[in-house]
Design a protein around this motif. Structure first.
Motif, PDB file in Angstrom:
ATOM      1  N   LEU A 192       2.414   8.256  -5.555  1.00 46.02           N
ATOM      2  CA  LEU A 192       2.781   9.642  -5.260  1.00 46.02           C
ATOM      3  C   LEU A 192       3.092  10.497  -6.475  1.00 46.02           C
ATOM      4  O   LEU A 192       2.954  11.733  -6.413  1.00 46.02           O
ATOM      5  N   THR A 193       3.525   9.893  -7.579  1.00 41.99           N
ATOM      6  CA  THR A 193       3.904  10.693  -8.749  1.00 41.99           C
ATOM      7  C   THR A 193       2.768  11.586  -9.255  1.00 41.99           C
ATOM      8  O   THR A 193       3.001  12.767  -9.562  1.00 41.99           O
ATOM      9  N   PRO A 194       1.500  11.109  -9.361  1.00 44.33           N
ATOM     10  CA  PRO A 194       0.422  12.005  -9.826  1.00 44.33           C
ATOM     11  C   PRO A 194       0.248  13.224  -8.908  1.00 44.33           C
ATOM     12  O   PRO A 194      -0.021  14.330  -9.396  1.00 44.33           O
ATOM     13  N   LEU A 195       0.434  13.026  -7.602  1.00 41.68           N
ATOM     14  CA  LEU A 195       0.296  14.153  -6.682  1.00 41.68           C
ATOM     15  C   LEU A 195       1.435  15.157  -6.893  1.00 41.68           C
ATOM     16  O   LEU A 195       1.212  16.380  -6.880  1.00 41.68           O
TER      17      LEU A 195
ATOM     18  N   SER B 103      -4.916   9.702  -7.198  1.00 36.74           N
ATOM     19  CA  SER B 103      -4.271   8.460  -6.739  1.00 36.74           C
ATOM     20  C   SER B 103      -5.175   7.247  -6.840  1.00 36.74           C
ATOM     21  O   SER B 103      -4.694   6.098  -6.793  1.00 36.74           O
ATOM     22  N   GLY B 104      -6.480   7.496  -6.930  1.00 29.15           N
ATOM     23  CA  GLY B 104      -7.425   6.376  -6.933  1.00 29.15           C
ATOM     24  C   GLY B 104      -7.640   5.797  -5.560  1.00 29.15           C
ATOM     25  O   GLY B 104      -8.160   4.679  -5.435  1.00 29.15           O
ATOM     26  N   ARG B 105      -7.263   6.556  -4.529  1.00 35.12           N
ATOM     27  CA  ARG B 105      -7.384   6.063  -3.149  1.00 35.12           C
ATOM     28  C   ARG B 105      -8.038   7.135  -2.290  1.00 35.12           C
ATOM     29  O   ARG B 105      -7.553   8.266  -2.226  1.00 35.12           O
ATOM     30  N   ASP B 106      -9.111   6.747  -1.624  1.00 32.93           N
ATOM     31  CA  ASP B 106      -9.926   7.668  -0.820  1.00 32.93           C
ATOM     32  C   ASP B 106      -9.442   7.637   0.627  1.00 32.93           C
ATOM     33  O   ASP B 106      -9.427   6.590   1.273  1.00 32.93           O
ATOM     34  N   VAL B 107      -9.049   8.791   1.159  1.00 27.02           N
ATOM     35  CA  VAL B 107      -8.484   8.838   2.509  1.00 27.02           C
ATOM     36  C   VAL B 107      -9.527   8.534   3.572  1.00 27.02           C
ATOM     37  O   VAL B 107      -9.183   8.314   4.733  1.00 27.02           O
ATOM     38  N   THR B 108     -10.811   8.519   3.218  1.00 26.81           N
ATOM     39  CA  THR B 108     -11.835   8.208   4.220  1.00 26.81           C
ATOM     40  C   THR B 108     -12.030   6.704   4.373  1.00 26.81           C
ATOM     41  O   THR B 108     -12.717   6.269   5.304  1.00 26.81           O
ATOM     42  N   ARG B 109     -11.418   5.903   3.477  1.00 29.60           N
ATOM     43  CA  ARG B 109     -11.509   4.444   3.570  1.00 29.60           C
ATOM     44  C   ARG B 109     -10.227   3.916   4.210  1.00 29.60           C
ATOM     45  O   ARG B 109      -9.124   4.293   3.803  1.00 29.60           O
ATOM     46  N   THR B 110     -10.358   3.046   5.204  1.00 24.70           N
ATOM     47  CA  THR B 110      -9.199   2.528   5.936  1.00 24.70           C
ATOM     48  C   THR B 110      -8.199   1.854   5.011  1.00 24.70           C
ATOM     49  O   THR B 110      -6.980   2.090   5.093  1.00 24.70           O
ATOM     50  N   GLU B 111      -8.668   1.021   4.110  1.00 24.06           N
ATOM     51  CA  GLU B 111      -7.774   0.289   3.205  1.00 24.06           C
ATOM     52  C   GLU B 111      -6.953   1.251   2.349  1.00 24.06           C
ATOM     53  O   GLU B 111      -5.736   1.101   2.195  1.00 24.06           O
ATOM     54  N   ASP B 112      -7.631   2.262   1.788  1.00 27.58           N
ATOM     55  CA  ASP B 112      -6.926   3.220   0.939  1.00 27.58           C
ATOM     56  C   ASP B 112      -5.978   4.095   1.760  1.00 27.58           C
ATOM     57  O   ASP B 112      -4.876   4.448   1.322  1.00 27.58           O
ATOM     58  N   ARG B 113      -6.411   4.462   2.970  1.00 28.73           N
ATOM     59  CA  ARG B 113      -5.551   5.271   3.827  1.00 28.73           C
ATOM     60  C   ARG B 113      -4.261   4.525   4.168  1.00 28.73           C
ATOM     61  O   ARG B 113      -3.178   5.115   4.207  1.00 28.73           O
ATOM     62  N   VAL B 114      -4.367   3.215   4.418  1.00 24.43           N
ATOM     63  CA  VAL B 114      -3.183   2.397   4.707  1.00 24.43           C
ATOM     64  C   VAL B 114      -2.234   2.409   3.520  1.00 24.43           C
ATOM     65  O   VAL B 114      -1.011   2.536   3.669  1.00 24.43           O
ATOM     66  N   GLU B 115      -2.768   2.281   2.302  1.00 29.43           N
ATOM     67  CA  GLU B 115      -1.910   2.268   1.120  1.00 29.43           C
ATOM     68  C   GLU B 115      -1.196   3.603   0.938  1.00 29.43           C
ATOM     69  O   GLU B 115      -0.014   3.646   0.576  1.00 29.43           O
ATOM     70  N   LEU B 116      -1.933   4.685   1.163  1.00 33.96           N
ATOM     71  CA  LEU B 116      -1.300   5.994   1.054  1.00 33.96           C
ATOM     72  C   LEU B 116      -0.188   6.163   2.094  1.00 33.96           C
ATOM     73  O   LEU B 116       0.898   6.684   1.796  1.00 33.96           O
TER      74      LEU B 116
END
Length: 516
Positions: free
Chosen positions: A440-443, A493-506
């Motif tokens: 969250l810090t980069p955001l 963040s290096g995490r794509d909200v369209t991917r389930t795995e990355d969405r879970v991490e976010l």
């Protein structure tokens, strides 16, 4: 006490009663003496005063008129002073006093009015001295009761040695601290608590059922912490009784302050226990001794119950209500008030199902104390010993948190609910915080520098289960603007909200940050 009777008992005054008045008139307390020769002294005589006169007004008005004016003023009686010109009390004055029911006393020609005044002053001095001696003796007895740990009940017993009054001590939370010849219902206790919350509090309070209580405020740590209630109206209390009650209330402030200090220490120790448990292995060795200090066996199976109100943070007094509940059931428990709930750790050697029954009874007891609130209680799994308390504590709190959002259930064990927050709660707090900061810090840095809304956009997007249209509507932006923001989030963040795995991490990063 200054009365006509006490003056008559002094032989040096050479007083002789001529008209006793109605039964008990000679024993009525007198305010003071008033010497007058005016034909109409009604404007100057105060109610309750004894009038002294030589009858110089006899040449200007009638005895009937003079006595009538004394009645209008509310005089307590009349002392007629003989002199050479009037060696005996006039018959018409005696007749007027008899018809009016006004006590009449004759004083010898040899005794001046100043002697009566001196005698009255002596009576007042002696009365005041007796009152002061009584005040000191009562104060010593009250101080002794407090220093010997007699508590509020001991303080009331000192007062009742002199005055048999119905008394109750109630704190600002509506709890009865002590009582003597009186008992208030839960509804009456709530009425008292409501009265103490007013500014200023009333001096009298209608408790219902025809009961009126006089309130004597007790101030300890806060502005008003409790009240000494006498279940009689103030008009029914003598001056001596009121003075004694006011003095007792002042000493009760010491006892209430002491109780509050002890209670604050206990709460701090209980809250520290929760910190020890949540710290895991770092402070695990301290937990058993802290449990023993509260009378809880750390080697026994232990249960954890978290209680809160469905709406808002805990009200003051809920922890005390929970403590009183377990004491009433003969269960040694550690009760600690948190920022969002109240947690109880208690030994439990019975079936888990019976614990749910006890928790339901606890909710009922809290609901009776706070009828406008809906309490909920979450339970964790049983811990075999103090070393296993962390997991049940997290479970109980999480179950309680989830129940606050439900309207159909007041008590539940975590095993019935299950949630991802348990997994987060069992993690080391430092590790959990580091994970949240990494994501969250980069955001947040971007939002700070560019006045952006990336973090808010992410929260709303996840709350809407990834629906672009709904999220854009709530954010008042075009769908393309939303897509651009989500792309920037993925870049930072290096995490794509369209991917389930990355969405879970976010999602977990936001939840972990909220739990901090």
């Amino acid at each position: 006490m200054l009365t006509l009777q006490t003056l008559l008992q002094d032989p040096a005054l050479e007083l002789r009663p001529l008209v006793p008045g109605p039964p008990g008139s000679l024993d009525q307390p007198a305010l003071w003496l008033h010497n007058t020769e005016l034909p109409d002294p009604s404007r100057y005589v105060r109610a309750g005063e004894i009038v002294l006169t030589n009858g110089l007004w006899l040449h200007e008005t009638t005895a009937e008129s003079f006595v009538g004016h004394l009645l209008t003023a509310g005089a307590a009686g009349l002392i007629f002073g003989l002199r050479k010109e009037t060696p005996r009390t006039p018959d018409d004055l005696i007749s007027a006093c008899e018809r009016a029911g006004l006590p009449l006393v004759e004083i010898s020609i040899k005794v001046p009015f100043s002697a009566v005044t001196e005698a009255a002053a002596d009576i007042y001095t002696e009365q005041r001295q007796d009152a002061l001696v009584g005040l000191v003796r009562r104060g010593n007895a009250l101080a002794s009761a407090i220093s010997h740990g007699a508590g509020a009940t001991g303080v009331l017993s000192v007062l009742r040695r002199e005055h048999r009054l119905p008394l109750v001590v109630v704190d600002r939370m509506g709890r009865s601290l002590a009582a003597a010849d009186a008992e208030l219902t839960p509804e009456q206790l709530r009425t008292v608590a409501g009265a103490l919350a007013r500014r200023p509090p009333p001096l009298e309070l209608d408790l219902g059922d025809g009961t009126t209580a006089t309130i004597f405020l007790v101030s300890a740590v806060s502005d008003i912490d409790a009240a000494l209630l006498c279940l009689r109206p103030v008009a029914g209390l003598s001056r001596a009784e009121q003075d004694a009650l006011e003095q007792t209330a002042r000493f009760l402030s010491l006892e209430v302050a002491k109780q509050q200090a002890v209670h604050a220490i206990e709460q701090r120790y209980a809250s520290e226990l929760l910190d020890m448990i949540l710290s895991g292995a770092q402070r695990a060795a301290e937990v058993p001794d802290r449990l023993r200090s509260f009378g809880v066996d750390p080697s026994a199976p232990l249960a954890v119950c978290a209680l809160a109100f469905a709406a808002g943070e805990p009200l003051p007094g809920i922890a005390d209500t929970v403590t009183d509940f377990f004491l009433g059931h003969g269960i040694a428990a550690v009760v600690a008030a948190g920022s969002q709930d109240v947690v109880a750790v208690l030994p439990w050697r019975r079936a888990a199902a019976e614990l749910a029954v006890l928790a339901a009874e606890l909710c009922d007891a809290v609901r009776r104390r706070f009828p406008d609130q809906r309490p909920v209680a979450g339970l964790g799994e049983l811990a075999s010993s103090a070393a296993e308390l962390r997991r049940p504590l997290v479970q109980a709190r999480e179950a309680c948190r989830l129940l606050r959002r439900r309207s159909d259930q007041s008590v539940a064990a975590f095993a019935e609910l299950g949630t991802h927050r348990l997994l987060l709660g069992l993690q080391d707090q430092e590790t959990l915080g580091g994970f949240a900061d990494t994501v969250l810090t980069p955001l947040r840095e971007y939002d700070r520098k560019h006045a952006g809304e990336l973090e808010r956009t992410l929260r709303v997007f996840l709350a809407n289960d990834g629906q672009f249209g709904t999220t854009a509507t709530q954010l008042y932006v075009h769908v393309n603007t939303l897509r651009n923001r989500l792309t920037k989030i993925a870049e930072l963040s290096g995490r794509d909200v369209t991917r389930t795995e990355d969405r879970v991490e976010l999602f977990l990063a936001l939840e972990a940050d909220a739990m901090r």
